[in-house]
Design an enzyme around this catalytic site. Structure first.
Site, PDB file in Angstrom:
ATOM      1  CE  LYS A 248      15.269  -0.134   2.153  1.00  0.00           C
ATOM      2  NZ  LYS A 248      16.106   0.970   1.843  1.00  0.00           N
ATOM      3  NE  ARG A 249      10.553   3.274   9.476  1.00  0.00           N
ATOM      4  CZ  ARG A 249       9.316   3.728   9.533  1.00  0.00           C
ATOM      5  NH1 ARG A 249       8.590   3.531  10.606  1.00  0.00           N
ATOM      6  NH2 ARG A 249       8.799   4.376   8.512  1.00  0.00           N
TER       7      ARG A 249
END
Ligand code: GLU
Length: 466
Positions: A248-249
């Protein structure tokens, strides 16, 4: 092939968020493998992590599968609705001596591991509650809910021929007596997955290779149950553009994000399939071709790298092929999301036809087409560069001609030609300022075609420069 040997695959997401791209790709391989062999594909929801599982996530996962066209023949089957069956199998294993209750408290286990570390040993469960012939077990403490552990064989190897990685062998000495049921009676992943794959007649398990280390336990549980082993294929992780695991990052990791980002499902399917699998040099293939070709071979052993530019290219190819009417529906949704309502898809279709060749996503298409519905704001720079005092008289006379021209490509084209002749100008000298004023940018497809899709009055109003 008899039905007893029917190919059955499954995808078993944990409903703790959106459908992750990695899970979507594994689902796709499982689905394509089943379809290729005329088998069946099952959706199983692994919701034993009760605290993190949500129905909302199940709904999102199913919506993304539906969007990708990954239809399943059975399911969703929820693990938490199968607790009775797990308890039954646990009881059988305890009776057969292939599993046992362990009453060690967490504190006791911490102390055990601490002592092992102090001795320089690798930490492991020391088997204090493991039944052995002639061994006396500790007295059962009162009021303690035990866990149940697998009585893993101490000798021998676990070997399987992985569909992706080839032969893998792990020595049983390296494997602990795994907890298969928690004190609250909920089974752990490795146990529930085996009972389910067995009960559901799963013949081929494709999953992410973060599960490779779990497979020896699972095989030992299958063996303890006398259940037939499925074949396993562990698919390498997807790496981000930066070579790190896709997370996600590092950008969008959910299927939903790409749906919202203007990607077409068939492009996504094509790109995901190709990411970690190949059929010769084919880069673009239909869902039918994928099913025809996907026989479980040619899966890459090394991690695939997510390539946003390539995905955009693949999507652009599918957008070019998509019908104008279909794109119109998608763009209308995009525009609605921007607060531009009441647009007729029928009006959008020819606009999509004109602009689709230069767009990688339907979001880009909506970016282009919004000029037809929302006022444009040309940059000061473009205005200064193109809408010069020298060209204003020509713009004014073009405006006059356009107010009377037949409002179609040919009529608009003729108005331009006459204006160019009257003012001794070349096409770009007139077309660029018109584009800046009407479209808000100096580059567009052929200006007569672009203008013909506007209402005449709107063009005349935007051309008014004083
Ligand atoms: N729930 C597991 C996961 O989402 C399933 C793994 C498997 O397919 O066995 O990773």
């Amino acid at each position: 092939m008899t039905s007893a040997h029917k190919i059955r695959t499954r995808i078993a997401p944990s409903p703790t968020g959106f459908l992750h791209l990695g899970t979507a790709r594994t689902a796709l391989y499982s689905w394509a493998y089943a379809r290729h062999h005329g088998g069946e594909f099952v959706l199983r929801i692994e919701d034993t992590d009760v605290a993190r599982s949500t129905q909302d996530s199940v709904d999102q996962i199913m919506a993304s599968m539906h969007w990708l066209g990954l239809d399943y023949d059975e399911g969703p089957v929820y693990q938490m609705q199968r607790l009775g069956r797990y308890h039954e199998v646990i009881a059988q294993m305890i009776a057969a001596g292939t599993a046992y209750r362990c009453y060690s408290s967490p504190d006791e286990l911490d102390a055990m591991r601490e002592a092992q570390r102090a001795r320089g040993e690798k930490t492991h469960y020391d088997g204090r509650w493991r039944p052995e012939p002639g061994k006396t077990l500790p007295p059962v403490p009162e009021g303690v809910q035990p866990v149940v552990r697998l009585r893993n064989p101490k000798e021998g190897d676990v070997t399987w021929d992985d569909l992706v990685k080839g032969p893998i062998t792990i020595n049983n000495r390296e494997i602990d007596d795994l907890i298969i049921q928690r004190p609250d009676g909920v089974p752990t992943y490795n146990f529930a997955v085996v009972v389910d794959d067995w009960d559901m007649g799963i013949t081929h398990v494709f999953r992410g290779d973060e599960h490779v280390n779990n497979t020896p336990w699972q095989i030992n549980i299958f063996r303890a149950l006398g259940a037939p082993l499925p074949k396993f294929g562990h698919v390498p992780v997807i790496l981000g553009d930066d070579g790190q695991k896709l997370s996600k990052r590092r950008g969008a990791v959910s299927v939903t994000a790409y749906e919202e980002g203007g990607y077409l499902p068939e492009a996504m399917l094509n790109y995901l399939a190709r990411l970690g699998w190949s059929h010769g040099d084919e880069e673009l293939f239909s869902r039918e071709q994928l099913v025809a070709w996907f026989d479980g071979s040619h899966l890459a052993k090394s991690p695939a790298q997510w390539d946003a530019a390539k995905l955009a290219w693949v999507n652009a190819q599918y957008i070019k092929q998509a019908s104008d009417e279909r794109l119109a529906g998608l763009v209308a949704t995009q525009l609605q999301g921007r607060g531009v309502n009441g647009i007729e898809a029928a009006a959008l279709a020819p606009m999509c036809g004109l602009f689709k060749d230069r767009c990688s996503t339907t979001v880009e298409l909506a970016d282009w087409l919004s000029m037809y519905f929302v006022a444009v704001e040309p940059s000061a720079e473009d205005l200064a560069a193109h809408v010069t005092d020298a060209v204003r008289p020509a713009l004014e006379s073009l405006r006059e001609r356009l107010s009377e021209a037949a409002w179609d490509k040919a009529g608009i084209g003729a108005a331009f030609k006459e204006t160019l002749a009257a003012h001794q100008l070349k096409m770009p000298q007139l077309a660029l300022p018109v584009r800046v004023l009407v479209c808000g940018r100096p580059q567009t497809p052929s200006i007569d075609a672009v203008l013909a899709l506007f209402q005449r009055d709107e063009v005349l109003a935007r051309l008014r420069t004083v």
